[in-house]
Design an enzyme around this catalytic site. Sequence first.
Site, short mmCIF file in Angstrom:
data_model
loop_
_atom_site.label_atom_id
_atom_site.label_comp_id
_atom_site.label_asym_id
_atom_site.label_seq_id
_atom_site.Cartn_x
_atom_site.Cartn_y
_atom_site.Cartn_z
N ASP A 31 60.98 -43.47 80.45
CA ASP A 31 59.75 -43.08 81.12
C ASP A 31 59.67 -43.65 82.53
O ASP A 31 59.95 -44.83 82.77
CB ASP A 31 58.55 -43.58 80.30
CG ASP A 31 57.23 -43.29 80.97
OD1 ASP A 31 56.88 -42.11 81.12
OD2 ASP A 31 56.55 -44.26 81.37
N GLU A 90 63.22 -40.07 83.48
CA GLU A 90 62.09 -39.34 84.04
C GLU A 90 61.73 -39.95 85.38
O GLU A 90 61.47 -41.15 85.47
CB GLU A 90 60.88 -39.40 83.12
CG GLU A 90 59.75 -38.47 83.58
CD GLU A 90 58.40 -39.15 83.74
OE1 GLU A 90 57.51 -38.52 84.34
OE2 GLU A 90 58.26 -40.30 83.27
N ASP A 139 61.09 -32.27 87.79
CA ASP A 139 59.73 -31.77 87.95
C ASP A 139 59.65 -30.55 88.86
O ASP A 139 58.77 -29.71 88.71
CB ASP A 139 58.82 -32.86 88.51
CG ASP A 139 58.37 -33.87 87.46
OD1 ASP A 139 58.66 -33.64 86.27
OD2 ASP A 139 57.76 -34.88 87.83
N PHE A 147 61.33 -27.84 89.20
CA PHE A 147 61.41 -26.53 88.56
C PHE A 147 60.03 -26.17 87.99
O PHE A 147 59.54 -25.05 88.17
CB PHE A 147 62.46 -26.53 87.46
CG PHE A 147 62.69 -25.19 86.83
CD1 PHE A 147 63.67 -24.34 87.32
CD2 PHE A 147 61.92 -24.75 85.77
CE1 PHE A 147 63.88 -23.08 86.76
CE2 PHE A 147 62.11 -23.51 85.20
CZ PHE A 147 63.09 -22.67 85.69
N ASN A 193 47.85 -34.30 81.84
CA ASN A 193 47.29 -34.89 83.04
C ASN A 193 46.48 -33.90 83.86
O ASN A 193 46.11 -34.18 85.01
CB ASN A 193 48.40 -35.52 83.90
CG ASN A 193 48.85 -36.85 83.32
OD1 ASN A 193 48.08 -37.54 82.65
ND2 ASN A 193 50.09 -37.23 83.55
#
Length: 610
Positions: A257, A294, A318, A320, A391
């Site tokens: 993460d 990530e 991210d 894409f 989010n």
Amino acid sequence: MNQGAFLTPDGCRFCVWAPYRSRCELSLVDPTQRIYPMEKDGAGYWTVTVPEAKPGWLYQYRLDGEKELPDPASRCQPRGVHGPSEIIDPSFPWTDRSWSGLALPDYVLYELHVGTYTPEGSFAAILPRLPELRQLGIRAIEIMPVAQFPGRRNWGYDGVYPFAVQTSYGGIAGLKTLVNACHTAGLAVVLDVVYNHLGPEGNYLSQFGPYFTENYRTPWGPAVNFDDADSDEVRGYFLQNAHTWFAEFHIDALRLDAIHAIHDESAFPFLEELALRTRQWERELDRPLLLFAETDRNDPRLVRPRPGGNGLPAQWCDDFHHALHGLLTGEKQGYYADFGGVTDLAKAFSQGYVLDGRYSPYRRRRHGAPPDGVGREQFVVFAQNHDQVGNRAHGDRLSSILDFSSRKLAAASLLFSDFLPLLFMGEEYGEPRPFPYFVDHEDPELLEAVRNGRKREFAAFHDAAGDDIPDPAAEATFFSAVLQWERRHAGSHGVLWEFYRELLILRERVLRHIPLDAREDSCEADEKTGLLRLRRNKGEARVEGFFNFSRQPRSIRIDPDLPTIEKIFDTEEARWMGEGSTGPSRLEPGSLLSLAARSAVFYARGIDSA
């Protein structure tokens, strides 16, 4: 030195790192109240072996004769994050010896949250769903963090015991049973781990040693100490954690993460050491072990080989998602300001990164670097995931903000790419329920801080009034996220499920084996019409994908030198609840191809020889 409570032929051996404490004692809490002095070595590790200690006994560590605290390497917290730790017998009747693992290019990921994937919210309740996931075409489940967190409701990123498995999910035995069943079903298991911070409630690491450093700040406070004084033992703690998941739990891959919040300026960074150790463990365990990082930094050095790179196998991408989401929704708030029309999506198809050193209006600076030399199989891409859904102010999925044709187009775009695709639980059938952020902290001041923090976050995104955000502490917020699995084969949900399944079959049979053409014109985009064209070639095999992101029907003239190719998939076919295909079954050179609004069609030739 490995920390924790370990059963040995001589009894239970306890080990904890507390380098600056003058005294450390083992306090057996249950079934008998006894105190055992511990011995300290030169590196600050305290140890003691207790012959009579048994699995199920509870214990804590008493530091300097004062407060008693749980074990930082606890395997089980039966009374929650503030209670004593439990001695665990790690033995398990594994039956997955025939499982040989999964190679990186074979991954098709399915991200799930244990607490909301089923009404029961447990590892055991996932077991009956595994055969259908495999039938869908999934090759690996990716489990959001399960390290012990406060309460029963949490995304998992507030975990405070990295070695303990959430008791309300089923604990260690429950997770091992799930992994064993996944391997039996032909599914790999990816576990989301958090090495960039610990949650605020129940986090006692700093009471034991310098696990954190003030040299860097993160959104969660002081950074984990990976490069300051005494960082060798801190790194050892997290390396031990990674090895435990691989060796003891038979986990196939770890999703790391937010590695951009792992601050480490040393010559041999922790991430590079973790990648190197993972290769070593891979040889020892004789099966593929992977790391998925990530990050939003668009830094190709992460996945480039050593020397020169960190040597991580793959990373989330991210860009894409942002390019696809912005194109389909028209949203421009926050980081979507960096992404425009079909040209950006074509760039994402070509190389993953859209921001490869170009200026980012959102960040007000240049961002990223070209991913030269990085394979497409080193990027994980998605149309939805827990972050990009959860989010949002209300945790709304694409099923709530896009029409059916647009959702089919999103799926076709994702699965036609050369990258590793990831689906977020429920995406495959258009789950209408949201996935909002939720917590279950005991501290009322902390809960209020979380509420206010969410309000500030969404005020910056300009997409919600602060008072309109679901209360993350409310039980109803959590229950609103539980999947309605029974919908998956009903009406349009069943059509979408079959749509994903057919695309995944096509991807496995054809698309994965015929790469996007290496030529610059392999991805053509027309901003005026909203059309996107992708070419795949391998020897005599050829696949062409035509995408219309416009809300109007469009036409495209086919090259006169294009060989005749046959249609293999059309999102507008009646079986997919389309308005009827406008593309011919055979595409001739120089012909005119008509595309319905928000549709895609694929043509191919020679694919049997690919």
